[in-house]
Enzyme design. Structure first.
Site, short mmCIF file in Angstrom:
data_model
loop_
_atom_site.label_atom_id
_atom_site.label_comp_id
_atom_site.label_asym_id
_atom_site.label_seq_id
_atom_site.Cartn_x
_atom_site.Cartn_y
_atom_site.Cartn_z
N HIS A 285 31.26 35.60 49.18
CA HIS A 285 31.76 36.77 49.91
C HIS A 285 31.11 36.88 51.29
O HIS A 285 31.75 37.27 52.26
CB HIS A 285 31.46 38.02 49.08
N SER B 186 35.55 42.72 53.93
CA SER B 186 35.17 43.42 52.69
C SER B 186 35.62 44.89 52.76
O SER B 186 36.80 45.16 52.99
CB SER B 186 33.67 43.29 52.49
N ASP C 165 34.53 32.88 47.30
CA ASP C 165 34.26 34.32 47.18
C ASP C 165 34.70 34.77 45.79
O ASP C 165 35.90 34.82 45.50
CB ASP C 165 35.02 35.07 48.28
#
Lengths: 382, 382
Positions: A352, A154, A319
């Site tokens: 995610h 991320s 995600d």
């Protein structure tokens, strides 16, 4: 604790820097501390160091536990340890709390030596580029000329990408998981709502709430709840909570009826107790602003031209925050530059957050990649 | 205003009901008003009436404009009017502000005759089932035994579905656009954050804020911003706003830098000025609670067994709030019951909001469907 694959009890360390740091914003910080942890041993050639960059709400405490807090296990402990995908028998791993954070590195809650009061609203707005510069300074101090790898998921992946752009000679491999080369309008929008929740909380006081012994906890709690929804896939939430009712029936009220409500409130409550609201603002803004292609007319290929590192890019099918297509933009731009890139789109249901979870295919992939890195940098176990 | 396909200047009307209404919650309201509008003419056979149900933030003002507010055009004016897909030359169309609303029907801001003060927190928590009952009472008073169609998008589609279940003999056709048979955990989660934003606003006062001359505008503003993001697709936001900057450069602050932030703030500000916070709580809770299959062990097919209406179900490919798969659940359960159902998955980029937009394929579909309805109910233009 008796896990033979844990790095065991670890201790955070502080490094003080008194060379002034100039931010992209133009602000300057005269001196600051970075809190970090290390696991494994730096080899004689200093070639086996791996920097692990954290995402929004994590810290330098990446693996192991604290002797006096045995339940406080590092946030990527399933990935990092002896015999784990990032094997601390082979690599010297560094976790660092980013500048502006709230876990020991200098941040908005720290005392500004110039005023004797917390920085609060006067803490500089920081960028991913700034963070990477501070990490490079930390590497200098630790005697690390070139990282075997810089790794992150991320926002952490954005730092790995920025390392490859800004310090091409100092990073042999970049591992970018659940990545995006920049936020989308929707991503920015969610960050904006989170920030508005904080800054419009009457307890925010323009960011200078510390002296008043209050904190914008209502806003921070909402921010965390919003974030949490975006970290999970719709399917994963349906499997985990569905429409299950907390007490088996609805109560015709606006309090908690559904399990998912109870879960979100709990997450929000917990978070708002320990996280700093100004740090949340800083980190979400760093996310918004990151866009290496912006300086190249939006051309990511040109932005990645300096890259010399090999890349592992991994995305997760479910995600929706940073969907696989976003990772593929990075892969495409790397390939345009004839970079050495391995890309895997992992069929995982968790959204995610999958980058933090112990998914067999994902971990096998990272393990295999690091085995090659170990051979390349002469980091095989003795 | 000179649009020949507008129903023209319209006037809302109020219908007073003094037969007590028992809610699903067990609460009872002794008397209440419903605000409604009608367009077109009820034919002699009273067979050409179409009820249009509204979603979260809309009202009885579905089409046309007000003589003294010519810019206040109905929320589905592109769909309803002379020669439009729902043709008011053929159909008698009714829009109603749902009970609990804030546009003229009795709601939390209305005066409770028992106390002389606004209902506030004492207004009953209402369900889709309750709304449909009030709409049936309105139909009774208007002399409509059977609707040619009940139509709605999103939450409005849930009302159309509930009509077909609860009053199978009183609805010939149901038009359910951007529908879901129940909310997912993620849908509930977003509603929960919105409600928490409102109820934790210090100006909420447990729902009884009217007497204090305040309103939880900060919370309502955040609720609207969150909602807005879920109504748009990621792609549509990227096309509309992208990463465009309001002033061409970033300012290293937490105020507005990006166009999408400016847009969301504007939407939130506007909404928080005119919408009632308690109504927002009621409507999102009605959404959460709607689940006709719950009383049938989760079996939607059994829940839809009473249905006699023909159905048009339309979904939009880019709708991630109520994705096409959710509409297909309804279609499957209708087919299980050998119901007459037409399903269209429309390739539209705008997300959930597509149901309100003037998409040629979508409107052509609704037009064609209503042309058949007109023939069936003898509603052809004279």
């Amino acid at each position: 604790m008796s896990d033979p694959r844990s790095v065991g009890a670890v201790r955070p360390q502080t490094m003080h820097f008194d060379t002034p740091l100039a931010f992209r914003s133009g602000a300057v910080l005269g001196a600051y501390d970075l809190m970090y942890e290390t696991y494994g041993t730096l080899n004689a050639a200093r070639s086996n160091a791996v920097l692990v960059c954290h995402a929004l709400n994590a810290s330098h405490h990446v693996a192991g536990y604290y002797a006096d807090e045995p339940d406080k296990v590092g946030w990527w402990d399933n990935m990092i340890g002896p015999g784990k995908p990032l094997d601390t028998d082979k690599f010297f791993v560094i976790g660092v709390n980013n500048l502006g954070g709230c876990f020991g590195s200098t941040g908005p809650a720290s005392i500004d030596p110039g005023t004797g009061k917390p920085y609060g609203s006067r803490f500089p707005v920081i960028t991913v580029e700034d963070w990477v510069d501070t990490q490079a300074r930390l590497a200098d101090r630790l005697g690390i000329e070139c990282f075997a790898a810089v790794m992150g998921g991320s926002l952490g992946a954005m730092q790995a990408l920025q390392w490859a752009i800004a310090y091409p000679a100092r990073i042999a491999n970049a591992i970018a998981v659940a990545a995006a080369p920049k936020l989308s309008a929707q991503n920015i929008a969610f960050n904006d709502v989170a920030r508005q929740a904080i800054t419009t909380d009457p307890d925010f006081h323009g960011g200078d709430f510390y002296a008043r012994n209050v904190a914008p906890r209502r806003g921070l709690r909402l921010a965390r709840m919003i974030g949490h929804i975006t970290y999970l896939s719709d399917d994963a939430m349906m499997v985990k909570f569905g429409r299950s009712l907390r007490s088996g029936e609805i109560h015709f009220h606006f309090g908690v009826d559904f399990e998912v409500e109870s879960y979100l409130h709990h997450q929000g409550d917990k978070f708002s107790e320990y996280f700093d609201a100004n740090t949340y603002l800083l980190i979400t803004r760093a996310l918004d602003y990151f866009d290496p292609a912006a300086g190249c007319g939006g051309d990511l290929t040109r932005a990645l031209a300096p890259v010399r590192a090999r890349f592992l890019v991994a995305s997760f099918t479910s995600d929706w925050r940073f969907a696989p297509a976003r990772s593929r933009e990075i892969v495409k731009a790397l390939l345009d530059n004839r970079a050495d890139v391995c890309y895997a789109e992992i069929d995982a249901p968790h959204g995610h957050d999958a980058f933090l979870l112990d998914d067999a295919r994902y971990h096998a992939l990272v393990r295999a990649y690091f085995e090659n890195v170990a051979r390349d940098v002469g980091a095989a176990a003795p």
